[in-house]
Structures are given as C-alpha cells and as structure tokens.
Design a protein around this motif. Structure first.
Motif: not given
Length: 225
Positions: A139-142, A144-156
């Motif tokens: 749900t979060i990735y759908s 805000w798809p850009f969150l997949r692009d960074g290691g820190a955002t993926t961890l968050a």
C-alpha cells in the motif's frame, strides 16, 4: 526470566523468519502455478505464516513456560537458571497420572502443557503479522512509488509496515496470549492442568471478556517496536 526471554527470541528469530520465506517459496513454486500464487498472495502469506509459527512454537513452548514460572515465582526459580527451571518443570510430570501419552513418556507433558494456547497465539499472530506487513508495504509503495528508489526510504517503509503489522497482530492474538499466561500460572501454583477452552471459560467467568485483553497496550508497543 531474562535467560528464557533471550533464548525464546533467539529461537523465534532463527526459526520463524527463514521458515516463512521457505514455506512462501514452496507454496508459490511447488504447489501453485505463478499466476495462481500471485492471484492468491494473501492466502499464501497466511498459510506460510501459520506454518512457520507452528514450527517456532515447538521450540518456544518450554522456554515460555520457564519464563512465566520465573516471572511469577522468582524466589523459587531465579536461582535455578533456565536449565534448572526447565528440569524442575519437567520433573512435575511424576505428579501426573500416567495416561500413556507420548509427551508424558518423554517427561515433557508439563513443559508442553501450554502448547495449544501458545500455538494458537503464534499462528494467529504470525499469520496476520506477515500478511499485514506485506499488504502495508504494498500500500505504501503504491501510494509513493519513489520510496523504492532509496535504501533509506526502503528501510523506513519496512519499519512503518512492521510497526503496523505488529500492533494489528497483537490485537488479534492477545486473547490467546492471556489464556496461555493464565494456564501456565495455574500449573505453576500446583493447580490442575487446564486446557485452552477451560482456561478461557474460567478467565471470562472471573474477570469478564476484558480479562482476555489485559496488557494489550504494552504488547502492541512491544510488537510494534
């Protein structure tokens, strides 16, 4: 209860997470076709989570029994340590009627008296935890798809999804957890062995339905963190 707690978390960590990944892979590739697995992703997550929880419960049950005894009666069990507490609980089988059961023959009947309740709690908790985690992440990735692009955002995202999943799973599994604690405490005080249904009935009769959710806030905080 620190030794039992550490040992329990260690066993849980090395058993439930790898086995969930294995069971999820096995169901998705060996039992179902890729298209069917994708279309039934929630079902796959629930089943894999339940199977991993069953495996984890087999090792967690005696450790949880030792932890509860130590916390409930520290003056008796603290000096014994983990191994001594486990041995003391196992020795209580001699006071039970020999019913010819497999666990009784191994001296494990008292140690595993709480297995049905703990397994029920863990299956409910594990199934909902993994399902909620995956759905929250999706749900979060759908959104805000850009969150997949960074290691820190993926961890968050993983942290947020994990917190939500842990809290939701705690609400669902709290009644089974309360019953487990009650049944183990009754056994430790020399009371008769109780089953899950009987323990639930007695708890509700003595404290009402709210007694099944006692300690929910702290458990949500623990699971969510």
């Amino acid at each position: 209860g620190l030794q039992a707690t550490i040992a329990g978390y260690f066993w849980y960590g090395i058993s439930v997470y790898p086995s969930y990944s294995f069971f999820k892979y096995a169901i998705s590739t060996w039992l179902l076709s890729p298209d069917v697995a994708v279309a039934n992703a929630s079902f796959v997550a629930l089943v894999a989570g339940a199977m991993s929880a069953v495996l984890a419960s087999l090792g967690l049950t005696p450790l949880e029994a030792a932890r509860i005894r130590t916390v409930a009666e520290p003056e008796i069990y603290r000096a014994k340590g983990l191994t001594g507490t486990l041995a003391t609980i196992s020795a209580e089988d001699d006071q039970l009627e020999d019913d010819g059961s497999f666990l009784r023959s191994l001296g494990l009947a008292t140690l595993y008296a709480g297995l049905p309740s703990l397994m029920a709690r863990q299956v409910i908790f594990g199934s909902f935890k993994f399902l909620s985690y995956e759905r929250a992440s999706e749900t979060i990735y759908s959104l805000w798809p850009f969150l997949r692009d960074g290691g820190a955002t993926t961890l968050a995202v993983s942290l947020v999804a994990g917190g939500l999943a842990g809290s939701l799973s705690s609400v669902v599994s709290q009644p089974a957890d309360s019953v487990l604690t009650y049944v183990s405490k009754q056994s430790g005080e020399g009371g008769k062995q109780m089953g899950v249904l009987e323990g639930s009935r007695v708890m509700v009769a003595e404290g009402g339905v709210s007694s099944l959710f006692r300690g929910l806030g702290s458990r949500c905080l623990w699971a969510g963190s």
